[in-house]
Write a protein that holds these residues in place. Structure first.
Motif, PDB file in Angstrom:
ATOM      1  N   ARG A 241      12.461   2.248  -8.971  1.00 50.18           N
ATOM      2  CA  ARG A 241      11.839   3.476  -8.473  1.00 50.18           C
ATOM      3  C   ARG A 241      11.668   4.502  -9.585  1.00 50.18           C
ATOM      4  NH1 ARG A 241      15.678   5.374  -3.817  1.00 50.18           N
ATOM      5  NH2 ARG A 241      17.143   4.771  -5.460  1.00 50.18           N
ATOM      6  N   GLU A 244       8.419   3.880 -11.144  1.00 46.42           N
ATOM      7  CA  GLU A 244       7.365   4.337 -10.244  1.00 46.42           C
ATOM      8  C   GLU A 244       7.218   5.854 -10.285  1.00 46.42           C
ATOM      9  OE1 GLU A 244       8.661   2.735  -6.566  1.00 46.42           O
ATOM     10  OE2 GLU A 244       8.289   0.638  -7.142  1.00 46.42           O
ATOM     11  N   GLN A 245       8.341   6.559 -10.331  1.00 42.15           N
ATOM     12  CA  GLN A 245       8.318   8.020 -10.416  1.00 42.15           C
ATOM     13  C   GLN A 245       7.726   8.473 -11.747  1.00 42.15           C
ATOM     14  OE1 GLN A 245      12.488   8.719  -9.851  1.00 42.15           O
ATOM     15  NE2 GLN A 245      12.339   8.837  -7.605  1.00 42.15           N
TER      16      GLN A 245
END
Length: 253
Positions: A241, A244-245
């Protein structure tokens, strides 16, 4: 900065990569051929983009210290391959002449002035080397004949992207995290993300485990940070994640 290539080396690499770019364009089936890694673009669009950029940065370097860049000229470009490549070669020479004339320490406007990369001719030369390197890959993809990148140039390309594009004093809007990149050629980097911003650094042996890490060849890592590859092309560990961030983050200063 994580790497410090000498200014003459950068100018040589810029010349070599531009020659490779012209060869890739020549090998493309036509100027209207699509560029798969740049959706909606043709080879003509790619040459126009890169040539216009070379001319703009030549004007920026020549102008010296400034609070804003000169206007970017949107010039008409020739439609024939030979004439178009001649136009691009002229743009490339304009940039090389501007860089040679002022030397590496000449300050100038840059969009990365608040980060790690210096706002000077050296920083511009380094950025343009990797801009041409990646767009050469784009052109080769359009031509259906991708050639391996020089490993040493790709290694510096990963470091340059972190220094320039992932370097900012804008606060990271998520939970503090660290990202590690490992190149199979033997070099690694660390990116810290916290309330002070995003800051790259060489990865030391005593570094704490990262929130997430990615391993691949220097070329794979470079194409990933430039958006040409995905996490599926790399070996990853940790909380994906964070990647992705990071990809979605658009800090505004």
């Amino acid at each position: 900065m994580t790497v410090s290539l000498e200014f003459p080396t950068l100018l040589r690499l810029l010349d070599e990569r531009s020659a490779a770019f012209r060869s890739a364009v020549t090998a493309a089936p036509s100027l209207d051929a699509p560029v798969p890694s740049c959706p909606g673009w043709t080879v003509l669009d790619l040459v126009r983009h890169l040539g216009t950029g070379q001319r703009w940065w030549a004007a920026i370097v020549a102008a010296g210290p400034a609070g804003a860049p000169p206007a970017k000229e949107v010039a008409e470009v020739p439609r024939g391959t030979e004439a178009l490549l001649s136009w691009y070669a002229d743009a490339h020479e304009l940039l090389l002449r501007a860089l040679r004339a002022v030397g590496p320490e000449r300050a100038c406007w840059t969009w990365w002035s608040a980060g790690v990369s210096p706002a000077n001719a050296w920083g511009v030369a380094r950025r343009r080397v990797h801009e041409v390197l990646v767009h050469t890959y784009d052109a080769q993809l359009a031509a259906g004949a991708v050639r391996p990148m020089p490993a040493d140039v790709a290694l510096d390309g990963v470091a340059e992207f972190l220094d320039t594009c992932n370097s900012t004093p804008v606060a990271w809007p998520h939970e503090a995290a660290t990202v590690q990149y490992h190149a199979t050629e033997g070099r690694s980097w660390l990116l810290t993300l916290d309330s002070t911003g995003a800051w790259p650094a060489p990865l030391t042996d005593d570094a704490a485990p990262a929130s997430v890490s990615a391993t691949g060849t220097a070329e794979q890592l470079l194409l990933f940070v430039w958006g040409r590859r995905t996490l599926r092309d790399l070996r990853t560990e940790g909380d994906q994640r964070v990647f992705e961030q990071l990809i979605a983050w658009e800090p505004e200063e």
